[in-house]
Design a protein around this motif. Structure first.
Motif, PDB file in Angstrom:
ATOM      1  N   UNK A 284       0.843  -1.200   0.000  1.00  0.00           N
ATOM      2  CA  UNK A 284       0.000   0.000   0.000  1.00  0.00           C
ATOM      3  C   UNK A 284       0.877   1.248   0.000  1.00  0.00           C
ATOM      4  N   UNK A 285       1.950   1.226   0.817  1.00  0.00           N
ATOM      5  CA  UNK A 285       2.864   2.372   0.865  1.00  0.00           C
ATOM      6  C   UNK A 285       3.512   2.605  -0.506  1.00  0.00           C
ATOM      7  N   UNK A 286       4.066   1.561  -1.087  1.00  0.00           N
ATOM      8  CA  UNK A 286       4.768   1.704  -2.372  1.00  0.00           C
ATOM      9  C   UNK A 286       3.828   2.232  -3.451  1.00  0.00           C
ATOM     10  N   UNK A 287       2.684   1.602  -3.599  1.00  0.00           N
ATOM     11  CA  UNK A 287       1.770   2.002  -4.669  1.00  0.00           C
ATOM     12  C   UNK A 287       1.211   3.401  -4.445  1.00  0.00           C
ATOM     13  N   UNK A 288       0.771   3.697  -3.218  1.00  0.00           N
ATOM     14  CA  UNK A 288       0.198   5.019  -2.956  1.00  0.00           C
ATOM     15  C   UNK A 288       1.257   6.116  -3.035  1.00  0.00           C
ATOM     16  N   UNK A 289       2.459   5.849  -2.513  1.00  0.00           N
ATOM     17  CA  UNK A 289       3.491   6.888  -2.555  1.00  0.00           C
ATOM     18  C   UNK A 289       3.923   7.175  -3.991  1.00  0.00           C
ATOM     19  N   UNK A 290       3.991   6.158  -4.836  1.00  0.00           N
ATOM     20  CA  UNK A 290       4.329   6.398  -6.240  1.00  0.00           C
ATOM     21  C   UNK A 290       3.232   7.188  -6.942  1.00  0.00           C
ATOM     22  N   UNK A 291       1.985   6.820  -6.678  1.00  0.00           N
ATOM     23  CA  UNK A 291       0.865   7.555  -7.283  1.00  0.00           C
ATOM     24  C   UNK A 291       0.835   9.006  -6.785  1.00  0.00           C
ATOM     25  N   UNK A 292       1.072   9.195  -5.494  1.00  0.00           N
ATOM     26  CA  UNK A 292       1.073  10.536  -4.923  1.00  0.00           C
ATOM     27  C   UNK A 292       2.189  11.376  -5.534  1.00  0.00           C
ATOM     28  N   UNK A 293       3.405  10.842  -5.577  1.00  0.00           N
ATOM     29  CA  UNK A 293       4.525  11.579  -6.144  1.00  0.00           C
ATOM     30  C   UNK A 293       4.244  11.950  -7.606  1.00  0.00           C
TER      31      UNK A 293
ATOM     32  N   UNK B 255      -0.784  19.449  -2.677  1.00  0.00           N
ATOM     33  CA  UNK B 255      -0.424  18.657  -1.491  1.00  0.00           C
ATOM     34  C   UNK B 255      -1.641  18.497  -0.584  1.00  0.00           C
ATOM     35  N   UNK B 256      -2.370  19.578  -0.386  1.00  0.00           N
ATOM     36  CA  UNK B 256      -3.573  19.498   0.462  1.00  0.00           C
ATOM     37  C   UNK B 256      -4.611  18.575  -0.172  1.00  0.00           C
ATOM     38  N   UNK B 257      -4.874  18.761  -1.448  1.00  0.00           N
ATOM     39  CA  UNK B 257      -5.916  17.991  -2.133  1.00  0.00           C
ATOM     40  C   UNK B 257      -5.605  16.502  -2.158  1.00  0.00           C
ATOM     41  N   UNK B 258      -4.364  16.162  -2.456  1.00  0.00           N
ATOM     42  CA  UNK B 258      -4.023  14.760  -2.673  1.00  0.00           C
ATOM     43  C   UNK B 258      -3.494  14.030  -1.443  1.00  0.00           C
ATOM     44  N   UNK B 259      -3.234  14.777  -0.346  1.00  0.00           N
ATOM     45  CA  UNK B 259      -2.738  14.107   0.857  1.00  0.00           C
ATOM     46  C   UNK B 259      -3.313  14.696   2.137  1.00  0.00           C
ATOM     47  N   UNK B 260      -2.964  15.902   2.459  1.00  0.00           N
ATOM     48  CA  UNK B 260      -3.218  16.434   3.796  1.00  0.00           C
ATOM     49  C   UNK B 260      -4.685  16.561   4.170  1.00  0.00           C
ATOM     50  N   UNK B 261      -5.529  16.966   3.240  1.00  0.00           N
ATOM     51  CA  UNK B 261      -6.941  17.147   3.581  1.00  0.00           C
ATOM     52  C   UNK B 261      -7.653  15.826   3.874  1.00  0.00           C
ATOM     53  N   UNK B 262      -7.022  14.716   3.518  1.00  0.00           N
ATOM     54  CA  UNK B 262      -7.614  13.402   3.762  1.00  0.00           C
ATOM     55  C   UNK B 262      -7.167  12.804   5.103  1.00  0.00           C
ATOM     56  N   UNK B 263      -6.288  13.497   5.823  1.00  0.00           N
ATOM     57  CA  UNK B 263      -5.745  12.980   7.076  1.00  0.00           C
ATOM     58  C   UNK B 263      -6.286  13.767   8.266  1.00  0.00           C
TER      59      UNK B 263
END
Length: 162
Positions: free
Chosen positions: A15-24, A120-128
């Motif tokens: 999950x980390x590998x796939x999500x981090x690659x998609x996020x980057x 960054x907010x849209x794709x990561x931070x606002x979901x946490x």
């Protein structure tokens, strides 16, 4: 033979590998669309903007970016051609050189930052939630310290700042 990961850890790793690659990839795509900067360009500009005198020794910059000296040389040369940074001799040690943020580089960063922050907010931070942000911070700061210490221990004395 190395012991396999249990199902829970394997699922976390994947999950980390796939999500981090998609996020980057998403963050870089958004950055390029909004500012024509790569993620590496943006990171260099941020680090230089935060440094005293908006300048860093090439070796220090390479270490902070986790770049090899040759990769940093290529990166800085590319950014020099676009007027974003300059490369100057170190005032304290003429054998070394520094990357220096230019006025154009600072302007480019200031124009790109709001768009990048929105991404960054849209794709990561606002979901946490706050607890998840705190957990991620603890985990990645600890991993970063351990990995830096391991890398620093394996770095041979006398490495160049070129």
């Amino acid at each position: 033979m190395t012991e396999s990961l249990d199902r829970t850890r394997l699922a976390a790793w994947r999950a980390y590998i796939e999500a981090s690659q998609r996020l980057f990839t998403q963050l870089e795509d958004d950055l390029r669309a909004d500012s024509e900067l790569s993620f590496a360009d943006y990171h260099v500009l941020v680090l230089l903007s935060e440094a005293p005198g908006q300048r860093l020794r090439m070796g220090d910059l390479a270490s902070r970016l986790v770049f090899s000296p040759s990769r940093l040389t290529y990166q800085i040369s590319s950014m020099q051609k676009r007027g974003l940074v300059a490369r100057q001799p170190c005032p304290d040690d003429r054998r070394g050189s520094e990357a220096v943020l230019t006025a154009a580089g600072l302007l480019t960063l200031r124009e790109a930052a709001p768009h990048h922050l929105k991404s960054v907010r849209t794709h990561l931070m606002d979901d946490l939630d706050d607890a998840e942000v705190a957990c991620l911070t603890r985990v990645f700061e600890r991993l970063g310290r351990r990995l830096r210490a391991g890398r620093d221990a394996s770095t041979a004395p006398g490495d160049s700042d070129s």
